[in-house]
Scaffold this active site. Sequence first.
Site, short mmCIF file in Angstrom:
data_model
loop_
_atom_site.label_atom_id
_atom_site.label_comp_id
_atom_site.label_asym_id
_atom_site.label_seq_id
_atom_site.Cartn_x
_atom_site.Cartn_y
_atom_site.Cartn_z
N HIS A 68 31.71 46.76 45.00
CA HIS A 68 33.01 46.58 45.24
C HIS A 68 32.95 48.15 45.11
CE1 HIS A 68 37.61 47.17 45.04
NE2 HIS A 68 37.75 46.35 45.38
N ASP A 104 30.22 45.74 36.32
CA ASP A 104 31.83 45.72 36.39
C ASP A 104 32.01 44.03 37.06
OD1 ASP A 104 33.70 44.68 38.28
OD2 ASP A 104 32.96 46.43 39.96
N GLN A 122 34.78 40.60 38.70
CA GLN A 122 34.87 38.84 39.15
C GLN A 122 33.85 37.89 38.24
OE1 GLN A 122 36.60 38.13 41.53
NE2 GLN A 122 36.91 40.09 42.74
N LYS A 156 43.17 39.58 36.96
CA LYS A 156 42.06 39.17 37.55
C LYS A 156 41.86 37.01 36.72
CE LYS A 156 40.43 42.05 40.47
NZ LYS A 156 40.21 42.18 42.21
N CYS A 208 37.25 45.35 50.59
CA CYS A 208 36.35 46.55 49.64
C CYS A 208 35.01 46.26 49.56
CB CYS A 208 37.52 47.01 48.63
SG CYS A 208 39.13 46.84 48.39
N1 PLP Z 1 35.33 45.26 41.57
C1 PLP Z 1 35.40 44.12 42.16
C2 PLP Z 1 33.40 43.36 42.43
C3 PLP Z 1 36.31 43.48 42.06
O1 PLP Z 1 36.75 42.37 42.87
C4 PLP Z 1 37.39 44.24 42.13
C5 PLP Z 1 39.10 43.94 42.76
O2 PLP Z 1 39.02 43.37 43.26
C6 PLP Z 1 37.66 45.58 41.79
C7 PLP Z 1 36.23 46.33 41.34
C8 PLP Z 1 38.77 46.87 41.27
O3 PLP Z 1 39.33 46.69 40.48
P1 PLP Z 1 41.28 46.66 39.94
O4 PLP Z 1 42.21 46.75 41.69
O5 PLP Z 1 41.61 45.62 39.15
O6 PLP Z 1 40.80 48.14 39.14
#
Ligand code: PLP
Length: 405
Positions: A122, A199, A202, A225, A363
């Site tokens: 992401h 990270d 997900q 999430k 993203c």
């Molecule tokens: N990393 C991954 C794999 C994500 O799917 C997301 C959000 O969809 C994020 C990071 C960023 O999360 P946040 O917007 O809650 O900081």
Amino acid sequence: MKNVTDIRADFPILSRKVYGKPLVYFDNGATTQKPQCVLDAVDKVYKEYNGNIHRGVHYLSDMSSEAYEAARENVRSFINAEKREEVVFTSGTTGSINGIAFSYGERYVKAGDEIILSRLEHHANIVPWQMMCERKGAVLRVIPINEKGEIVLDEYYKLLSPRTRLVSVAQASNALGTILPLNEIISAAHSANVPVLIDGAQGIQHGIVDLKEMDCDFYAFSGHKIYGPNGIGVLYGKEKWLAEIPPFQGGGDMVDKVTFEKTTYNELPFKFEAGTMNYPAAVGLASAIDYVLSIGRDYIASLENELLSYANERLAAIKDLTIYGRSEHKIPTFSFHIKDIHQYDTGMILDKMGIAVRTGTHCAQPVMDHYGIDGTVRASLCFYNTKDEIDALADGIEKVKTMLV
Ligand code: PLP
């Protein structure tokens, strides 16, 4: 054990209608819905004991501080971190990764050093590292993916070198649903004395996260999430790293002693929690965790596995539909494209049927570039979804086809 009808009754929003149709919510990868207990927990903070944490001697401040620290303990136990000092509250996954990219970069990264990411990341796990690399003169190295959307482990092993300072990869891809082989990634990095950030944005929602077993060095996730409120996230870091790296923000609460000449920092985890933290959301996150535990993590996994197979079956039977991300190790996330129909058109028509899906690059532009496409339609499911809803999606896609082809 609660059946899915009872589970759905816990989430007030799931019974609403959209354009007069029952809501089918398939955008759980972007954010999850909240059970009533989470809404109540946050409401209760504001109604009964709201007071800024850690600073007051008064009753309300004490109660808020206690609830905030209890939430930290709740998170610690849920992710099975060894110590509460290793659990830092942040604004979310993005906040956590930016924090580590800054602080770890300041302490350990020099010109010519390398950071390894995967092509599945992401943007939140790309851009902060790029910014750090620009500051430090370091370089990003990227693990490639195959046609199924899985990382190519052999290429990863080749990328690890004496210049590697850190590996940062997703637990699961938000764009394709692929679950990454974390055991292999982490053990190879550790054999080369390289720390690993996961990270978990997900991953936290779909699997059992046991950090003692996973043995990563840093883990980031967002409360929203995992059925918790927005504006709260977690940065887990092994104490040996958090003790060494500098804070990523300065301000109240993260200090020990302040003079104009020099400031000394508070102990862990407060060294990384500058300013007024979102304590009502932390309390809400604790309630979301209690909720997940009350349903049962194994039970959630079994419900989601059933949805995964059923959706695989239903979507695979649709002519002219391409699914991107064909790994056998997946979360229930489906990225797809219908031949000759733009993803936005599909998304907008499905929306009018009450079906909420996401469209675009999610993203994760490098993933889209890998397939030479400019986006997909994404349906991301979780345990409160049903087979009937999957049928509604499959029927909806057929209708989109008759309307637009
Ligand atoms: N990393 C991954 C794999 C994500 O799917 C997301 C959000 O969809 C994020 C990071 C960023 O999360 P946040 O917007 O809650 O900081």
